[in-house]
Design a protein around this motif. Structure first.
Motif, mmCIF file in Angstrom:
data_model
loop_
_atom_site.group_PDB
_atom_site.id
_atom_site.type_symbol
_atom_site.label_atom_id
_atom_site.label_comp_id
_atom_site.label_asym_id
_atom_site.label_seq_id
_atom_site.Cartn_x
_atom_site.Cartn_y
_atom_site.Cartn_z
ATOM 1 N N GLU A 235 -0.611 4.534 -12.812
ATOM 2 C CA GLU A 235 -1.185 3.625 -13.757
ATOM 3 C C GLU A 235 -1.057 2.326 -13.291
ATOM 4 O OE1 GLU A 235 -0.210 4.031 -17.977
ATOM 5 O OE2 GLU A 235 -0.885 6.053 -18.052
ATOM 6 N N LEU A 236 -0.320 2.020 -12.146
ATOM 7 C CA LEU A 236 -0.346 0.745 -11.692
ATOM 8 C C LEU A 236 -1.686 0.478 -10.970
ATOM 9 C CD1 LEU A 236 3.235 0.903 -9.925
ATOM 10 C CD2 LEU A 236 2.403 -0.126 -11.926
ATOM 11 N N THR A 237 -2.071 -0.898 -10.966
ATOM 12 C CA THR A 237 -3.237 -1.220 -10.333
ATOM 13 C C THR A 237 -2.927 -1.478 -8.730
ATOM 14 O OG1 THR A 237 -2.521 -3.699 -10.468
ATOM 15 C CG2 THR A 237 -3.795 -2.790 -12.306
ATOM 16 N N PRO A 238 -4.044 -1.217 -7.906
ATOM 17 C CA PRO A 238 -3.965 -1.471 -6.333
ATOM 18 C C PRO A 238 -2.996 -2.631 -6.146
ATOM 19 C CG PRO A 238 -6.300 -0.915 -7.054
ATOM 20 C CD PRO A 238 -5.370 -1.169 -8.344
ATOM 21 N N ALA A 239 -3.069 -3.876 -6.754
ATOM 22 C CA ALA A 239 -2.379 -4.888 -6.425
ATOM 23 C C ALA A 239 -0.799 -4.656 -6.686
ATOM 24 C CB ALA A 239 -2.683 -5.977 -7.103
ATOM 25 N N GLN A 240 -0.548 -4.186 -8.020
ATOM 26 C CA GLN A 240 0.833 -3.775 -8.397
ATOM 27 C C GLN A 240 1.304 -2.813 -7.457
ATOM 28 O OE1 GLN A 240 -0.090 -2.449 -12.428
ATOM 29 N NE2 GLN A 240 0.348 -4.516 -13.124
ATOM 30 N N LYS A 241 0.687 -1.797 -6.983
ATOM 31 C CA LYS A 241 1.094 -0.693 -6.193
ATOM 32 C C LYS A 241 1.369 -1.466 -4.564
ATOM 33 C CE LYS A 241 -1.181 3.351 -7.931
ATOM 34 N NZ LYS A 241 -2.280 4.482 -7.868
ATOM 35 N N ALA A 242 0.720 -2.234 -4.324
ATOM 36 C CA ALA A 242 0.942 -3.096 -3.157
ATOM 37 C C ALA A 242 1.929 -3.847 -2.863
ATOM 38 C CB ALA A 242 -0.342 -3.857 -2.604
ATOM 39 N N ARG A 243 2.475 -4.540 -4.127
ATOM 40 C CA ARG A 243 3.340 -5.259 -4.438
ATOM 41 C C ARG A 243 4.767 -4.504 -4.348
ATOM 42 N NH1 ARG A 243 1.856 -7.987 -8.193
ATOM 43 N NH2 ARG A 243 2.981 -7.202 -10.017
#
Length: 631
Positions: A605-613
């Motif tokens: 459920e994380l956004t792509p940006a959150q996953k990248a971080r």
């Protein structure tokens, strides 16, 4: 005859006379006693507010009042003693709420606590919040600062008790006149059990406890129960389609209808999974009982029983989910991970719960017992032939799981927590009550501790109140004289309520407390390490449990290696008093299905940006030459 007179003698005589006069006014006269006999359940007589509280609690069948007396309620506690209302002194008001909660879960009746305003109320809020989110009937009798013409500003404990209690109670009744006391308490008891159960509170200014009034208060009329006939007909039509396979998901609302639930499962040839709170609503030993949950987070047996076989889609899998007395809360669904089949029928006494977490095709607002009972009268429409394939599949899955429990390898330094769960099941009687706490092992117990009777397995599910299990177990032991009551608690949770073992010693409550000692908040470590490659604020100081047990007056045992589990548990159970058992715990690389599944769902459920971080942080810390400090 000479009569010796003195000023002291006059004062003593006046005090005795005043006491006798007050006692005669506060005690039911012969005519009042006759009226009470002819009107059972009524509160009748010329009574003080405190006496009216005690009489009403007796009329409502209160088994025990948990709490701590204080200046605003000393009058009430004295009357509890005078009128033989059983009470138990606790060490902290949080524990009072948890004890009332545990008493209610164990008995299926309403638990009662009594606390002073201010810190008494604020200390109890966490326990009341657990009862609210877990649907447990509790009544809190709460003192308040004085009111009326003589009330003064800036009284001690003059927080707004009513506003503090509202967020954690179904209803709060504020008493403004002494004559309102019996009816307010009766309304609180009724509201606590009416519809979806939960905690309620009655707030009484202390000056009203010493005021007197004439009471003639009958019991309240019984509240009706909901039943949506049209929705019931829709549910029967869907369940009557023999082409569709049915699975049952049962919650705490089914706990007092175990016989009906089991009969419905047999009628529909439906596997029955439960929520965590619903464990025991059907015996895990029943051929159709498959454990808790039915997704990847919960019982593997349930997941297998509910899943559709790809090679034989006509022989297994669930087309219709009959969810009864359950809310689909976050913990019991593994962060809302229960798969949704093609059709869902949701039955609950609280209309606000229906279809809220999982969309439903049919929402039946109904009393669960009434729904199950009426479903059984539709046998000709619903009855299905014995499903040998399903029963064999469940039987094999259970056998495989039992084989895993018997083959747990020895831990390197202590005891594998799953081995403790398995040993507790072997060592505790079938009717024993086990209270678990907010530890990583709560999920191991939910999956692997076999439960065969209602109201024998308990967990603080939806408020996840650490330290709950010790006081809750003591509350249950008050009601379960002669039965074994045990608590399984982590060392971090133990720190929050350990002093209640002094209550167990003082009251002679023979609760068996098993503390999993690994010197850490291991639950948080499991969550933190995967996300941050280090841990923060999770290591605990080492405790001399033997010295602690000696200090509070309970027996002490240690289990340091896995081979000593059975003997250690047997010894604790056979001891006639309370026992603290330290279990040196080694989680090693023990995987926990709930944690693994929830972590996966959260990551998705994380956004792509959150996953990248997250990924960049983990990568940096993995490649860093400087080791990350864990604490």
């Amino acid at each position: 005859m000479d009569w010796p007179f003195s000023r002291r003698g006059l004062f003593q005589g006046a005090a005795v006379a005043t006491g006798l006069a007050m006692a005669s006014r506060g005690t039911a006269a012969p005519f009042d006693r006759l009226r009470q006999k002819n009107h059972p359940g009524w509160v009748i007589g010329h009574l003080t507010g405190a006496q009216a509280v005690a009489e009403t609690l007796l009329a409502e069948g209160t088994g025990c009042v948990f709490g701590i007396p204080g200046a605003q309620e000393n009058e009430l506690w004295d009357e509890l003693k005078a009128r033989n209302v059983h009470y138990q002194l606790v060490t902290h008001e949080y524990s009072a709420a948890c004890m009332a909660d545990g008493y209610a879960r164990a008995t299926g009746t309403t638990g009662v606590l009594c606390v002073v305003p201010g810190p008494g109320v604020t200390n109890a809020l966490t326990g009341l919040g657990e009862a609210l989110l877990d649907s447990i009937p509790v009544v809190a009798i709460v003192g308040d600062v004085g009111n009326g013409e003589k009330a003064r500003p800036f009284q001690v404990h003059s927080l707004n008790q009513v506003d503090l209690l509202k967020p954690v109670c179904k209803a709060v009744y504020s008493v403004c006149d002494v004559k309102q006391i019996p009816n307010a308490i009766r309304q609180a008891f009724q509201a606590a059990t009416c519809g979806e159960p939960g905690p309620t509170a009655v707030v009484i200014p202390y000056n009203l406890l010493i005021e007197m009034a004439d009471f003639r208060c009958p019991p309240l009329a019984e509240a009706g129960v909901p039943f949506d006939d049209a929705a019931f007909a829709q549910a029967v039509a869907l369940l009557g389609d023999k082409r569709l396979r049915v699975g049952v998901y049962a919650g705490l609302g089914c706990m007092d209808f175990s016989g009906s639930l089991t009969a419905v499962a047999e009628l529909l040839q439906a596997p029955v999974a439960t929520s965590v709170s619903g464990k025991g609503a059907i015996s895990d030993c029943h051929p159709l009982g498959v454990g808790w949950g039915y997704g990847p987070h919960a019982s593997e047996v349930a997941e297998i029983a509910f899943a559709r076989e790809k090679l034989h889609p006509h022989k297994s899998g669930i087309d219709v989910l009959l969810a009864v007395g359950v809310k689909f809360s976050e913990v019991s669904t593994g962060y809302y991970g229960n798969p949704r089949p093609k059709h869902v029928i949701h039955v609950d006494v609280n209309a606000n719960n229906l279809g809220k977490a999982m969309p439903a095709d049919v929402c039946v607002h109904a009393d669960v017992g009434l729904f199950l009972g009426k479903l059984l009268t539709c046998g000709d429409t619903l009855r299905r032939p014995t499903d040998g394939h399903l029963l064999a599949k469940i039987r094999q899955a259970k056998a495989d799981h039992e084989a895993k429990l018997k083959a747990i390898p020895a831990a390197k330094c202590g005891v594998d927590p799953l081995a403790l769960v398995a040993a507790l099941r072997r060592g505790l009687p079938e009717d024993a009550m086990l209270f678990t706490d907010v530890t990583a092992s709560e999920h191991l117990a939910a999956e692997s501790f076999r439960v065969t009777q209602p109201r024998t397995y308990f967990n603080p599910v939806d408020n996840q109140s650490m330290g709950w299990s010790i006081p809750a177990a003591l509350g249950a032991q008050q009601a379960a004289c002669g039965r074994t009551v045990a608590a399984m608690i982590g060392d971090g949770c133990f720190l929050m309520s350990a002093m209640e073992l002094s209550t167990a010693a003082r009251e002679g409550l023979p609760v068996k407390v098993f503390v999993l000692d690994d010197h850490a908040y291991h639950y948080m470590q499991m969550l933190q390490k995967a996300a941050y490659k280090r841990t923060t604020a999770t290591e605990l100081g080492r405790i001399d449990y033997r010295a602690f047990a000696q200090a509070v007056g309970v027996a002490y045992q240690e289990i340091l290696v896995q081979d000593h589990l059975d003997a250690g548990i047997r010894s604790a159970v056979c001891h006639t008093g309370p026992v603290l058992v330290r279990v040196l715990t080694d989680y090693g690389d023990r995987k926990i299905r709930w944690i693994e599944a929830v972590r996966d769902r959260y990551a998705k459920e994380l956004t792509p940006a959150q996953k990248a971080r997250f990924a960049s942080r983990i990568g940096y810390r993995t490649l860093s030459l400087k080791p990350e400090k864990s604490d």
